[in-house]
Scaffold this motif. Structure first.
Motif, PDB file in Angstrom:
ATOM      1  N   UNK A  33      61.038 -18.654  23.887  1.00 17.92           N
ATOM      2  CA  UNK A  33      61.149 -19.987  24.926  1.00 17.92           C
ATOM      3  C   UNK A  33      59.508 -19.961  25.576  1.00 17.92           C
ATOM      4  N   UNK A  34      58.800 -21.207  25.414  1.00 18.67           N
ATOM      5  CA  UNK A  34      57.487 -21.180  26.029  1.00 18.67           C
ATOM      6  C   UNK A  34      57.342 -22.118  26.989  1.00 18.67           C
ATOM      7  N   UNK A  35      57.116 -21.813  28.105  1.00 18.83           N
ATOM      8  CA  UNK A  35      56.980 -23.064  29.386  1.00 18.83           C
ATOM      9  C   UNK A  35      55.443 -22.934  29.728  1.00 18.83           C
ATOM     10  N   UNK A  36      55.259 -24.424  29.397  1.00 18.47           N
ATOM     11  CA  UNK A  36      53.617 -24.774  29.783  1.00 18.47           C
ATOM     12  C   UNK A  36      53.716 -25.520  31.224  1.00 18.47           C
ATOM     13  N   UNK A  37      53.031 -25.035  32.205  1.00 14.32           N
ATOM     14  CA  UNK A  37      52.823 -25.625  33.463  1.00 14.32           C
ATOM     15  C   UNK A  37      51.884 -26.723  33.443  1.00 14.32           C
ATOM     16  N   UNK A  38      51.696 -27.854  32.598  1.00 16.26           N
ATOM     17  CA  UNK A  38      50.746 -28.455  32.446  1.00 16.26           C
ATOM     18  C   UNK A  38      50.474 -29.762  33.524  1.00 16.26           C
ATOM     19  N   UNK A  39      51.703 -29.911  34.146  1.00 15.10           N
ATOM     20  CA  UNK A  39      51.604 -31.217  35.153  1.00 15.10           C
ATOM     21  C   UNK A  39      51.516 -30.634  36.456  1.00 15.10           C
ATOM     22  N   UNK A  40      51.851 -29.321  36.797  1.00 12.38           N
ATOM     23  CA  UNK A  40      51.702 -28.949  38.192  1.00 12.38           C
ATOM     24  C   UNK A  40      52.385 -27.459  38.051  1.00 12.38           C
ATOM     25  N   UNK A  41      52.506 -27.128  39.345  1.00 12.46           N
ATOM     26  CA  UNK A  41      53.143 -25.669  39.375  1.00 12.46           C
ATOM     27  C   UNK A  41      54.777 -25.701  38.873  1.00 12.46           C
ATOM     28  N   UNK A  42      55.276 -24.890  38.231  1.00 10.17           N
ATOM     29  CA  UNK A  42      56.469 -24.977  37.950  1.00 10.17           C
ATOM     30  C   UNK A  42      57.278 -23.719  38.026  1.00 10.17           C
ATOM     31  N   UNK A  43      58.644 -23.912  38.134  1.00 10.62           N
ATOM     32  CA  UNK A  43      59.705 -22.829  38.385  1.00 10.62           C
ATOM     33  C   UNK A  43      60.577 -22.575  37.353  1.00 10.62           C
ATOM     34  N   UNK A  44      60.804 -21.438  37.132  1.00  9.22           N
ATOM     35  CA  UNK A  44      61.885 -21.365  35.892  1.00  9.22           C
ATOM     36  C   UNK A  44      62.618 -20.198  36.213  1.00  9.22           C
ATOM     37  N   UNK A  45      63.974 -20.289  35.876  1.00 11.89           N
ATOM     38  CA  UNK A  45      64.800 -19.127  36.051  1.00 11.89           C
ATOM     39  C   UNK A  45      65.092 -18.458  34.756  1.00 11.89           C
ATOM     40  N   UNK A  46      64.730 -17.118  34.755  1.00 12.43           N
ATOM     41  CA  UNK A  46      64.910 -16.255  33.500  1.00 12.43           C
ATOM     42  C   UNK A  46      66.170 -16.035  33.275  1.00 12.43           C
ATOM     43  N   UNK A  47      66.516 -15.582  31.940  1.00 14.67           N
ATOM     44  CA  UNK A  47      67.955 -15.076  31.459  1.00 14.67           C
ATOM     45  C   UNK A  47      68.582 -14.057  32.558  1.00 14.67           C
ATOM     46  N   UNK A  48      67.944 -13.022  33.039  1.00 13.49           N
ATOM     47  CA  UNK A  48      68.734 -12.251  34.006  1.00 13.49           C
ATOM     48  C   UNK A  48      68.588 -12.794  35.417  1.00 13.49           C
ATOM     49  N   UNK A  49      68.158 -13.930  35.501  1.00 12.70           N
ATOM     50  CA  UNK A  49      68.146 -14.551  36.828  1.00 12.70           C
ATOM     51  C   UNK A  49      66.829 -14.210  37.891  1.00 12.70           C
ATOM     52  N   UNK A  50      65.904 -13.616  37.124  1.00 10.72           N
ATOM     53  CA  UNK A  50      64.698 -13.620  37.839  1.00 10.72           C
ATOM     54  C   UNK A  50      63.944 -14.987  37.990  1.00 10.72           C
ATOM     55  N   UNK A  51      63.081 -14.988  38.937  1.00  8.84           N
ATOM     56  CA  UNK A  51      62.661 -16.263  39.090  1.00  8.84           C
ATOM     57  C   UNK A  51      61.022 -16.206  39.080  1.00  8.84           C
ATOM     58  N   UNK A  52      60.391 -17.330  38.178  1.00  7.01           N
ATOM     59  CA  UNK A  52      59.044 -17.127  38.066  1.00  7.01           C
ATOM     60  C   UNK A  52      58.426 -18.714  38.340  1.00  7.01           C
ATOM     61  N   UNK A  53      57.428 -18.424  39.708  1.00  6.27           N
ATOM     62  CA  UNK A  53      56.808 -19.568  39.651  1.00  6.27           C
ATOM     63  C   UNK A  53      55.187 -19.763  38.970  1.00  6.27           C
TER      64      UNK A  53
END
Length: 325
Positions: free
Chosen positions: A115-135
């Motif tokens: 999976x690729x997440x590109x924060x092109x419109x602003x800061x973006x938060x994602x919850x990973x499969x292990x429930x780690x959080x990335x901003x």
């Protein structure tokens, strides 16, 4: 109204009753940020409830429906931008409701597993499969697997992100940050990656930072420590405060700092040239200033600073000079 793929997926999971506590919190924050967000959600939810009978009837095949609309969706989304959808068929009807009012989701490539997440419109938060959080900072890109099946939890980062990693001593979390590799068991920290250099700043726990090319000794960083790789060597230093998260929080705090120190940091964080005039009196430059800023423009920040420091601002284009009164 601001919408992104992460919110799309959370709404779909919310509609089928499978949103996690963290996902519910992110959804609540998005709803509270703008009344238009709430209105959009209410419209989606209403459409979802009105279509329950259709989607749940024996004659409606959600899997077949997804196969019919998936090619149209993927054709509309830029290549390479995907979002994780574990067991996606369970959310097909929820996703269909979202699509009906103009929002777009994309099913990841079935064979890529990534999976690729590109924060092109602003800061973006994602919850990973292990429930780690990335901003993820605006303009940055994060790539991660749909599931962490191996001996390590491997992700890759281009740009800057703040990680809050769920602890798992049996499965280290490893970030490929272009020029360095960052390994943790469970902690929170900021990573700024680049092809020729990188920085790591630790908010909690312990982090291992290693250069991928240079023959250098890895750093073991703990809370309040900062690692800097310049392309030739790794350097460790102590960091005071949490201003390094300005991109995420919008907050800057200074306690008994000299004018030159503050202006240098403001220049860095706002990516703007700020200098002190050569005629500035020594006592003004040497004074110790305590001041805080919270989500303010650079003009508002400098005007407030000069009110406290007894100086004035001269602006020339996008450049600022702090002048004596």
């Amino acid at each position: 109204m601001e919408m992104n793929e992460q919110i799309d997926l959370i709404i779909a999971k919310k509609l089928v009753g499978e949103a996690s506590a963290d996902e519910q919190r992110l959804l609540d924050e998005w709803l509270a940020a703008d009344t238009r967000n709430q209105a959009a959600y209410d419209g989606i939810a209403a459409m979802w409830h009105q279509s329950d009978d259709l989607f749940n009837s024996a004659s409606f095949d959600t899997g077949a429906a997804w196969q019919k609309i998936a090619p149209q969706i993927t054709a509309k989304v830029p290549k390479g931008r995907t979002i994780a959808m574990p067991q996606w068929t369970k959310y097909a009807s929820g996703i269909a409701a979202i699509l009906l009012i103009g929002f777009v989701l994309m099913k990841p490539g079935a064979d890529s597993g990534m999976v690729t997440l590109l924060a092109d419109a602003g800061n973006s938060e994602v919850i990973l499969p292990d429930q780690s959080k990335v901003t993820l900072r605006k303009g940055s890109k994060l790539t991660y697997p749909k599931t962490f099946d191996g001996a390590q939890r491997n992700v890759s980062l281009e740009g800057e992100a703040f990680f809050e990693v769920q602890r798992n001593e049996a499965k280290p979390f490893v970030i490929d940050a272009q020029s360095v590799s960052v390994t943790v068991l469970g902690t929170s920290f900021d990573v700024k990656s680049g092809t020729t250099g990188a920085t790591v700043t630790v908010a909690s726990g312990k982090v291992r930072m290693a250069a991928k090319q240079a023959n250098t000794t890895p750093l073991i960083l703990t809370k309040g420590e900062h690692g800097d790789y310049t392309g030739a060597e790794l350097k460790e230093s102590l960091l005071e405060g949490d201003n390094y998260l300005f991109w995420k929080t919008g907050v800057l705090r200074y306690d008994n700092k000299q004018l030159a120190f503050i202006t240098a940091e403001l220049s860095h964080y706002y990516n703007t040239q700020i200098t002190i005039d050569n005629n500035m009196p020594a006592n003004v430059q040497a004074q110790l200033i305590t001041i805080n800023f919270n989500n303010q423009s650079i003009d508002a920040v400098l005007n407030e600073l000069c009110m406290v420091a007894n100086c004035r601002i001269q602006q020339n284009g996008g450049k600022y000079v702090i002048m004596p009164h």
